[in-house]
Design an enzyme around this catalytic site. Structure first.
Site, PDB file in Angstrom:
ATOM      1  N   LEU A 142     -64.110 -67.870 -32.839  1.00  0.00           N
ATOM      2  CA  LEU A 142     -64.581 -68.639 -33.988  1.00  0.00           C
ATOM      3  C   LEU A 142     -65.681 -67.778 -34.596  1.00  0.00           C
ATOM      4  O   LEU A 142     -66.617 -67.385 -33.899  1.00  0.00           O
ATOM      5  CB  LEU A 142     -65.113 -69.996 -33.533  1.00  0.00           C
ATOM      6  CG  LEU A 142     -65.298 -71.094 -34.570  1.00  0.00           C
ATOM      7  CD1 LEU A 142     -64.014 -71.372 -35.342  1.00  0.00           C
ATOM      8  CD2 LEU A 142     -65.766 -72.369 -33.906  1.00  0.00           C
ATOM      9  N   ASP A 143     -65.546 -67.447 -35.862  1.00  0.00           N
ATOM     10  CA  ASP A 143     -66.507 -66.554 -36.507  1.00  0.00           C
ATOM     11  C   ASP A 143     -67.935 -67.068 -36.383  1.00  0.00           C
ATOM     12  O   ASP A 143     -68.167 -68.272 -36.275  1.00  0.00           O
ATOM     13  CB  ASP A 143     -66.170 -66.386 -37.991  1.00  0.00           C
ATOM     14  CG  ASP A 143     -64.854 -65.680 -38.213  1.00  0.00           C
ATOM     15  OD1 ASP A 143     -64.490 -64.818 -37.400  1.00  0.00           O
ATOM     16  OD2 ASP A 143     -64.184 -66.005 -39.212  1.00  0.00           O
ATOM     17  N   ARG A 144     -68.875 -66.152 -36.445  1.00  0.00           N
ATOM     18  CA  ARG A 144     -70.296 -66.489 -36.337  1.00  0.00           C
ATOM     19  C   ARG A 144     -70.704 -67.535 -37.380  1.00  0.00           C
ATOM     20  O   ARG A 144     -71.502 -68.422 -37.105  1.00  0.00           O
ATOM     21  CB  ARG A 144     -71.118 -65.201 -36.494  1.00  0.00           C
ATOM     22  CG  ARG A 144     -72.599 -65.400 -36.330  1.00  0.00           C
ATOM     23  CD  ARG A 144     -73.300 -64.047 -36.359  1.00  0.00           C
ATOM     24  NE  ARG A 144     -74.734 -64.257 -36.421  1.00  0.00           N
ATOM     25  CZ  ARG A 144     -75.565 -63.454 -37.025  1.00  0.00           C
ATOM     26  NH1 ARG A 144     -75.127 -62.358 -37.612  1.00  0.00           N
ATOM     27  NH2 ARG A 144     -76.844 -63.717 -37.045  1.00  0.00           N
ATOM     28  N   SER A 190     -68.843 -69.831 -38.648  1.00  0.00           N
ATOM     29  CA  SER A 190     -68.048 -71.050 -38.524  1.00  0.00           C
ATOM     30  C   SER A 190     -68.602 -71.899 -37.389  1.00  0.00           C
ATOM     31  O   SER A 190     -69.298 -71.401 -36.510  1.00  0.00           O
ATOM     32  CB  SER A 190     -66.581 -70.706 -38.258  1.00  0.00           C
ATOM     33  OG  SER A 190     -66.043 -69.971 -39.345  1.00  0.00           O
ATOM     34  N   ARG A 243     -60.320 -64.481 -40.189  1.00  0.00           N
ATOM     35  CA  ARG A 243     -60.928 -65.242 -41.288  1.00  0.00           C
ATOM     36  C   ARG A 243     -59.876 -65.897 -42.192  1.00  0.00           C
ATOM     37  O   ARG A 243     -60.039 -66.009 -43.403  1.00  0.00           O
ATOM     38  CB  ARG A 243     -61.890 -64.360 -42.076  1.00  0.00           C
ATOM     39  CG  ARG A 243     -63.019 -63.830 -41.175  1.00  0.00           C
ATOM     40  CD  ARG A 243     -64.040 -62.998 -41.879  1.00  0.00           C
ATOM     41  NE  ARG A 243     -64.916 -63.732 -42.767  1.00  0.00           N
ATOM     42  CZ  ARG A 243     -65.960 -64.495 -42.421  1.00  0.00           C
ATOM     43  NH1 ARG A 243     -66.246 -64.666 -41.152  1.00  0.00           N
ATOM     44  NH2 ARG A 243     -66.701 -65.094 -43.325  1.00  0.00           N
TER      45      ARG A 243
END
Length: 186
Positions: A45-47, A49, A145
């Site tokens: 999970l992206d930073r 998000s 993403r």
């Protein structure tokens, strides 16, 4: 015995237990929240998000959850810039052309702002003359993403992204930084 940890990853937390040496101590990682030896993230999970991240102590289960060929559906609440149109939602449902190819069809619907969502720190940028809107989006791919690129491709850039479900696992009422152990579901 395989165990799974459901974690509500806060905004700005790296989805790994250690950071690059040049950032030592400057950025939060999973180690700031999870002190369970032998547990590893099943997916990313992206930073920037938030929301549901699964961690497990079982390599086979980790692979089943994170490998795109298993097509685990992932559901997100997405706050976008602008009042998303029915045409944009329809395009998300059909599939969106990205630089790395066409996405699979998604389940997408415009929703009212969820009342139960926590305040983000820091808050999203607000523009007086540009409204925001929310949608619920379920995808079965895991491209880099992807949700952000999909909403941008239909003309509505993502401002906030919160994952609420991965396969049978749900965020439910976990608050940012909280986690709960569950039995792995087959």
């Amino acid at each position: 015995m395989p165990e799974i940890l459901l974690f509500n990853k806060p905004f700005n937390v790296l989805c790994q237990f250690t950071d690059e040496p040049q950032y030592s101590g400057e950025r939060e990682t999973l180690a700031d929240y999870i002190q369970r030896p032998g547990f590893y993230a099943a997916g990313r999970l992206d930073r920037d998000s938030e929301g549901l991240l699964l961690l497990t102590n079982d390599g086979v289960l980790q692979h089943q959850i994170s490998d795109p060929k298993h097509k685990q559906p992932k559901t997100y609440l997405v706050q976008v810039e602008g009042d998303i149109t029915p045409q944009a939602v329809k395009q998300l449902k059909i599939g969106v052309e990205l630089k790395d190819g066409m996405t699979r069809p998604a389940v997408a619907k415009k929703i009212n702002e969820p009342k139960w969502i926590w305040q983000r720190t820091p808050p999203i940028r607000e523009r007086k003359n540009i409204p925001t809107s929310w949608l619920e989006l379920t995808i079965t791919e895991g491209r880099n993403r992807q949700v952000r690129r999909m909403t941008a491709a239909v003309g509505f850039p993502t401002l906030r992204l919160i994952r609420t479900k991965i396969g049978p696992y749900q965020l439910n009422n976990l608050q940012p930084g909280e986690s709960i152990m569950q039995k792995a579901q087959s």
